[in-house]
Structures are given as structure tokens and as C-alpha cells.
Motif scaffolding. Structure first.
Motif, PDB file in Angstrom:
ATOM      1  N   MET A   1       0.848  -1.194  -0.063  1.00  0.00           N
ATOM      2  CA  MET A   1      -0.035  -0.037  -0.102  1.00  0.00           C
ATOM      3  C   MET A   1       1.047   1.086  -0.199  1.00  0.00           C
ATOM      4  O   MET A   1       1.947   1.215   0.712  1.00  0.00           O
ATOM      5  N   HIS A   2       0.426   2.192  -0.978  1.00  0.00           N
ATOM      6  CA  HIS A   2       1.530   3.455  -1.028  1.00  0.00           C
ATOM      7  C   HIS A   2       0.720   4.383   0.124  1.00  0.00           C
ATOM      8  O   HIS A   2      -0.413   4.349   0.510  1.00  0.00           O
ATOM      9  N   GLU A   3       1.589   5.347   0.647  1.00  0.00           N
ATOM     10  CA  GLU A   3       1.009   6.587   1.425  1.00  0.00           C
ATOM     11  C   GLU A   3      -0.167   7.207   0.817  1.00  0.00           C
ATOM     12  O   GLU A   3      -1.131   7.544   1.462  1.00  0.00           O
ATOM     13  N   HIS A   4       0.032   7.361  -0.397  1.00  0.00           N
ATOM     14  CA  HIS A   4      -1.019   8.263  -0.707  1.00  0.00           C
ATOM     15  C   HIS A   4      -2.539   7.446  -1.100  1.00  0.00           C
ATOM     16  O   HIS A   4      -3.510   8.058  -1.566  1.00  0.00           O
ATOM     17  N   ASP A   5      -2.438   6.300  -0.905  1.00  0.00           N
ATOM     18  CA  ASP A   5      -3.620   5.144  -0.841  1.00  0.00           C
ATOM     19  C   ASP A   5      -4.791   5.723   0.159  1.00  0.00           C
ATOM     20  O   ASP A   5      -5.972   5.840  -0.009  1.00  0.00           O
ATOM     21  N   GLU A   6      -3.968   6.221   1.293  1.00  0.00           N
ATOM     22  CA  GLU A   6      -4.989   6.470   2.421  1.00  0.00           C
ATOM     23  C   GLU A   6      -5.370   7.980   2.099  1.00  0.00           C
ATOM     24  O   GLU A   6      -6.876   8.278   2.232  1.00  0.00           O
ATOM     25  N   TYR A   7      -4.721   8.604   1.333  1.00  0.00           N
ATOM     26  CA  TYR A   7      -5.261   9.964   1.358  1.00  0.00           C
ATOM     27  C   TYR A   7      -6.447   9.811   0.149  1.00  0.00           C
ATOM     28  O   TYR A   7      -7.534  10.578   0.108  1.00  0.00           O
ATOM     29  N   LEU A   8      -6.228   9.107  -0.953  1.00  0.00           N
ATOM     30  CA  LEU A   8      -7.245   8.951  -1.975  1.00  0.00           C
ATOM     31  C   LEU A   8      -8.431   8.196  -1.540  1.00  0.00           C
ATOM     32  O   LEU A   8      -9.648   8.434  -1.705  1.00  0.00           O
ATOM     33  N   TYR A   9      -8.443   7.584  -0.311  1.00  0.00           N
ATOM     34  CA  TYR A   9      -9.568   7.039   0.127  1.00  0.00           C
ATOM     35  C   TYR A   9     -10.311   7.996   0.925  1.00  0.00           C
ATOM     36  O   TYR A   9     -11.760   8.286   0.662  1.00  0.00           O
ATOM     37  N   PHE A  10      -9.806   8.977   1.340  1.00  0.00           N
ATOM     38  CA  PHE A  10     -10.732  10.185   1.890  1.00  0.00           C
ATOM     39  C   PHE A  10     -11.224  10.849   0.745  1.00  0.00           C
ATOM     40  O   PHE A  10     -12.371  11.659   0.935  1.00  0.00           O
ATOM     41  N   LEU A  11     -10.526  11.194  -0.123  1.00  0.00           N
ATOM     42  CA  LEU A  11     -11.213  11.985  -1.374  1.00  0.00           C
ATOM     43  C   LEU A  11     -12.312  11.114  -1.771  1.00  0.00           C
ATOM     44  O   LEU A  11     -13.370  11.838  -2.365  1.00  0.00           O
ATOM     45  N   ARG A  12     -12.234   9.814  -2.101  1.00  0.00           N
ATOM     46  CA  ARG A  12     -13.268   8.907  -2.556  1.00  0.00           C
ATOM     47  C   ARG A  12     -14.342   9.235  -1.733  1.00  0.00           C
ATOM     48  O   ARG A  12     -15.718   9.038  -2.347  1.00  0.00           O
ATOM     49  N   ARG A  13     -14.468   9.124  -0.262  1.00  0.00           N
ATOM     50  CA  ARG A  13     -15.443   9.048   0.416  1.00  0.00           C
ATOM     51  C   ARG A  13     -16.263  10.699   0.257  1.00  0.00           C
ATOM     52  O   ARG A  13     -17.370  10.551   0.090  1.00  0.00           O
ATOM     53  N   ALA A  14     -15.587  11.767  -0.113  1.00  0.00           N
ATOM     54  CA  ALA A  14     -16.161  12.935  -0.304  1.00  0.00           C
ATOM     55  C   ALA A  14     -16.824  12.690  -1.493  1.00  0.00           C
ATOM     56  O   ALA A  14     -18.016  13.213  -1.692  1.00  0.00           O
ATOM     57  N   PHE A  15     -16.316  12.360  -2.679  1.00  0.00           N
ATOM     58  CA  PHE A  15     -16.851  12.215  -3.895  1.00  0.00           C
ATOM     59  C   PHE A  15     -18.146  11.236  -3.756  1.00  0.00           C
ATOM     60  O   PHE A  15     -19.010  11.667  -4.433  1.00  0.00           O
TER      61      PHE A  15
END
Length: 155
Positions: free
Chosen positions: A1-15
Motif C-alpha cells: 500500500m502506498h502512502e497516497h492510498d489513504e489520502y485517496l480513500y478520503f477523497l473518494r469518500r467525499a466524492f
């Protein structure tokens, strides 16, 4: 898992929250702005968020060319399934865009001074936080606008 995967998880939740609100409304109401000064339709707000993430993460951080017409984002109209497809395509691009970007690095591009955003130079981490800030703010705005439209506030 990349460090940015967690970040993208939260962006996805917002979208996903924004898209869920649009789906509740259906295409007609999703493209309707309440009759309030400066109000935008829920669709236009969500469409704007796609452009925000694509520009700030794809262009500013990764250096990818992104053509953006910010004023037209607020009058955008369309159907929700197509917007969901655009969000899915956005996430495919963002996965690649963020792979090589270290949080402490400077971004590859500087946004124009007339773009609304932080009034200071940002690291990659700062740009990512700015996008999360925008999406969280607009996610709430979409939900409130949905509630107004469902309550019958005149359009």
C-alpha cells in the motif's frame, strides 16, 4: 500500500457522498440551483470538485497538462452516471499522479495568482490538504443544497 492510498480513500469518500446526494435528487433536481444569492446546483458543485482535484493534484503536483475553465464549472449541467464515470477516470489519473510525489517536495507547477487557493507557497502535502479542504467543504455544500431542494425551496 502506498502512502497516497489513504489520502485517496478520503477523497473518494467525499466524492461518493456528493454523488450519492446527486443520485438521491435525480438528474433534474441535481441540475437545479436553489433560489438563493450565489447558489449553484449540486451537480455544478460536484463537477467543480472534479476539476479542483484534477487541476491541483494532476497539474500543480504532478505537472500533467490540465485544461480548466473555472467559471464554466459553476454552470455545468449533466447526468449523474456520466459524472460518476468522470470521477472514476479522475481516480485512475490521480493514482498515477501521486505515485512519485513526496509530501515534502515542492509541486511541479504554481497555480496562477488569480486562482482561489492558499495565499502562500505550498509543498505537495499542502496542495493535498488544500484539495481535501475543498472537497470536504463542497461535500457539505452539496448535502445542504440537496436538503433545500428536497424541502421544496424554490428554484
Amino acid at each position: 500500500m502506498h502512502e497516497h492510498d489513504e489520502y485517496l480513500y478520503f477523497l473518494r469518500r467525499a466524492f461518493d457522498g456528493m454523488l450519492g446526494a446527486l443520485e438521491e435528487l435525480g438528474d433534474d433536481l441535481a441540475n437545479t440551483a436553489p433560489h438563493l444569492p450565489g447558489a449553484n446546483s449540486p451537480y455544478a458543485i460536484a463537477y467543480h470538485c472534479v476539476a479542483v482535484a484534477d487541476y491541483w493534484l494532476g497539474h500543480v503536483i504532478a505537472g500533467r497538462r490540465v485544461d480548466r475553465d473555472r467559471p464554466s464549472e459553476f454552470t455545468a449541467k449533466g447526468d449523474v452516471p456520466r459524472l460518476r464515470t468522470q470521477v472514476d477516470a479522475l481516480f485512475a489519473r490521480l493514482q498515477a499522479d501521486l505515485c512519485e510525489a513526496l509530501p515534502s517536495q515542492p509541486p511541479r507547477n504554481t497555480p496562477p495568482a488569480d486562482f482561489e487557493g492558499p495565499d502562500r507557497p505550498l509543498s505537495v502535502r499542502g496542495v493535498r490538504l488544500h484539495v481535501l479542504e475543498e472537497l470536504a467543504q463542497h461535500h457539505g455544500q452539496v448535502q445542504i443544497t440537496r436538503d433545500l431542494l428536497q424541502a421544496g425551496v424554490p428554484a
